[in-house]
Design a protein around this motif. Sequence first.
Motif, short mmCIF file in Angstrom:
data_model
loop_
_atom_site.label_atom_id
_atom_site.label_comp_id
_atom_site.label_asym_id
_atom_site.label_seq_id
_atom_site.Cartn_x
_atom_site.Cartn_y
_atom_site.Cartn_z
N ALA A 68 -9.95 -20.75 17.52
CA ALA A 68 -10.66 -19.30 17.00
C ALA A 68 -11.94 -19.23 17.72
CB ALA A 68 -10.84 -19.27 15.51
N VAL A 69 -11.86 -18.12 18.43
CA VAL A 69 -13.25 -17.82 19.10
C VAL A 69 -14.06 -16.60 18.70
CG1 VAL A 69 -11.71 -16.08 20.63
CG2 VAL A 69 -13.84 -17.05 21.57
N CYS A 70 -15.37 -16.76 18.66
CA CYS A 70 -16.29 -15.89 18.01
C CYS A 70 -16.99 -15.24 19.30
CB CYS A 70 -17.19 -16.54 17.15
SG CYS A 70 -18.74 -15.58 16.56
N ASP A 71 -16.99 -13.64 19.18
CA ASP A 71 -17.42 -13.12 20.40
C ASP A 71 -19.17 -13.24 20.47
OD1 ASP A 71 -15.39 -11.64 21.31
OD2 ASP A 71 -15.20 -10.31 19.84
N ILE A 72 -19.74 -12.79 21.49
CA ILE A 72 -21.00 -13.00 21.55
C ILE A 72 -21.64 -11.21 21.61
CG2 ILE A 72 -23.06 -13.01 23.25
CD1 ILE A 72 -21.74 -15.79 22.58
N ASP A 73 -22.69 -11.36 20.63
CA ASP A 73 -22.97 -9.99 20.24
C ASP A 73 -24.08 -9.75 21.19
OD1 ASP A 73 -25.28 -8.34 18.56
OD2 ASP A 73 -23.41 -8.00 17.63
N PRO A 74 -24.22 -8.36 21.79
CA PRO A 74 -25.14 -8.16 22.78
C PRO A 74 -26.51 -8.47 22.40
CG PRO A 74 -23.33 -6.40 22.63
CD PRO A 74 -23.15 -7.45 21.31
N SER A 75 -27.02 -8.39 21.05
CA SER A 75 -28.01 -8.58 20.84
C SER A 75 -28.68 -10.18 21.12
CB SER A 75 -28.42 -8.18 19.16
OG SER A 75 -27.66 -9.04 18.50
N TRP A 76 -27.86 -11.04 21.09
CA TRP A 76 -27.95 -12.51 21.48
C TRP A 76 -28.35 -12.69 22.90
CZ3 TRP A 76 -23.11 -15.13 19.01
CH2 TRP A 76 -23.13 -14.71 17.84
N LEU A 77 -28.32 -11.79 23.79
CA LEU A 77 -28.54 -11.97 25.06
C LEU A 77 -29.86 -12.09 25.43
CD1 LEU A 77 -25.75 -9.94 26.99
CD2 LEU A 77 -25.69 -12.26 26.33
N GLY B 165 -19.69 -8.14 29.68
CA GLY B 165 -18.49 -7.72 30.13
C GLY B 165 -17.82 -8.95 30.27
N PHE B 166 -18.35 -10.05 31.16
CA PHE B 166 -17.84 -11.19 31.54
C PHE B 166 -17.42 -11.87 30.39
CE2 PHE B 166 -17.26 -15.55 33.13
CZ PHE B 166 -16.42 -15.45 34.06
N LEU B 167 -18.23 -12.15 29.29
CA LEU B 167 -17.84 -12.98 28.18
C LEU B 167 -16.81 -12.39 27.43
CD1 LEU B 167 -21.44 -14.14 27.39
CD2 LEU B 167 -19.90 -15.67 28.30
N SER B 168 -17.13 -11.03 27.30
CA SER B 168 -15.82 -10.45 26.51
C SER B 168 -14.38 -10.61 27.26
CB SER B 168 -16.27 -8.95 26.55
OG SER B 168 -17.31 -8.80 25.56
N GLY B 169 -14.42 -10.36 28.53
CA GLY B 169 -13.26 -10.71 29.34
C GLY B 169 -12.68 -12.17 29.01
N VAL B 170 -13.57 -13.01 29.11
CA VAL B 170 -13.11 -14.39 28.67
C VAL B 170 -12.38 -14.61 27.50
CG1 VAL B 170 -14.14 -16.87 28.42
CG2 VAL B 170 -14.78 -15.44 30.27
N THR B 171 -13.06 -13.83 26.24
CA THR B 171 -12.27 -13.81 25.21
C THR B 171 -10.95 -13.04 24.95
OG1 THR B 171 -14.58 -14.01 24.14
CG2 THR B 171 -12.50 -13.21 22.55
N GLY B 172 -11.14 -12.02 25.49
CA GLY B 172 -10.08 -10.83 25.58
C GLY B 172 -8.79 -11.36 25.93
N THR B 173 -8.90 -12.17 27.24
CA THR B 173 -7.66 -12.42 27.97
C THR B 173 -7.33 -13.88 27.55
OG1 THR B 173 -9.29 -13.60 29.65
CG2 THR B 173 -8.44 -11.44 30.13
N ALA B 174 -7.99 -14.54 26.58
CA ALA B 174 -7.22 -15.71 26.23
C ALA B 174 -5.86 -15.43 25.30
CB ALA B 174 -8.51 -16.43 25.03
N ARG B 175 -5.16 -16.58 25.55
CA ARG B 175 -3.78 -16.18 24.65
C ARG B 175 -3.73 -17.47 23.76
NH1 ARG B 175 -2.76 -16.48 30.43
NH2 ARG B 175 -2.45 -18.64 30.28
N ASP B 176 -3.20 -17.03 22.55
CA ASP B 176 -2.77 -18.00 21.46
C ASP B 176 -4.17 -18.57 20.68
OD1 ASP B 176 -0.17 -17.87 22.10
OD2 ASP B 176 -0.45 -19.46 23.42
N HIS C 79 -7.19 -17.16 17.97
CA HIS C 79 -7.73 -16.16 16.79
C HIS C 79 -8.90 -15.61 17.41
CE1 HIS C 79 -7.70 -14.14 12.96
NE2 HIS C 79 -8.88 -14.98 12.48
N ARG C 80 -9.06 -14.41 17.26
CA ARG C 80 -10.38 -13.76 17.55
C ARG C 80 -11.17 -13.41 16.36
NH1 ARG C 80 -11.09 -9.38 22.45
NH2 ARG C 80 -13.47 -9.47 22.79
#
Length: 382
Positions: free
Chosen positions: A342-351, A361-372, A374-375
């Motif tokens: 299970a992967v937890c997104d990085i909130d923009p306020s944490w940056l 955008g890059f970190l969201s892409g890492v999560t969004g393209t992961a297969r198998d 749970h997001r």
Amino acid sequence: MSPRAGQAGHPAHTLAFVESPVQLLNVLEWAHLHGLRGAAEPARPSVPPQARRAPAGVPASADAELTVVVLSPTDPMTRGQLRRMADLARDEGYRVRWEEARGGTTAPFHTIGGLAGSLRRADRIVMGDPFSRYVQLLLTITRARDLVVVDDGTATMEFVAQLARGERLVRWHRKGGRPGARDLLFAPVSSSARRRLTPSARRRVEVFSSMPVTETPEGVTVTANDFAWTRARFGPPRITKGADMVGTSLVETGVVDGDRYVEAVRTLARAHGATRYFAHRRESTDKLHRLAVETGLEIVRPDLPLELIARRGPIGRTILSFPSTVVHTLPLALAGTGVRVAVCDIDPSWLTETASPRAQGFLSGVTGTARDVHRLAAVGLA
């Protein structure tokens, strides 16, 4: 790309350069897929990995088709994991050459000078980090017609995209900032490396990756890494009822604020009942101590890449992670075990204020393209 593309009657000799445990793991995966043999075995196709190990007491020699050169870093955690991985490579019969590449001011000159002959003789060069200045310098020496880039985590996605667009090679978390004096001084070497990593009539380029490749440079061969060697060599693991959490070095690289990160780990661990935190090898001791005190998690410093640790077990039924390489690799290494990632997104306020404009955008892409996997939505922080 032919794995035997040497002179007639002679197998190609491959020289691999690694600077991290994950790079070395992926060199072993690449060699397994292409059927490269160690020094202690006869040439034969499709040999199971257990049968390809050198007999006890027989060291890998220069006769091996693969020589792994470890450009050792100074970080103790990384060095420890690299030594364990080097032992595994020797067990497979491959030759390992350990270079104290950063052991003082003159170390790089001794290392490069000592490798020059091997670089000129090698038929194929395998590298784990094309962004590395060390590797880029070594590329200016080699005459090899075959170049292979194996996974170095999420950076592989950025490398392929930059190569496809003809851009200069810059790590994703540094992109958007001004080049420093050292960057400008090194620019000719970096440009030369990019040209050498561009396929031509005289040079073949392969990317061996478990990461999603959306922009394939013209002429580049992309080969999927499904962690077949890892699954054949280790496990299946014993699965525990609880959850484990995977650490990240996003704080250390200046992308995520430290206070926000600790709070996010505490909230996520409480919500999912996590008990262990597998530290990234680059996480600072101070941050890990703070995590232990403020979250109650057991901090585990793995002695091998997490793909091997998880495959050996025991491992939690759920593995929690922030955007990182493991959201792509762990589902492959743990295929068929029933473990959920299970992967937890990085909130923009944490940056942080100094984070690259491309970070979110890059970190969201890492999560969004992961297969198998749970997001999970980014956890809400007080």
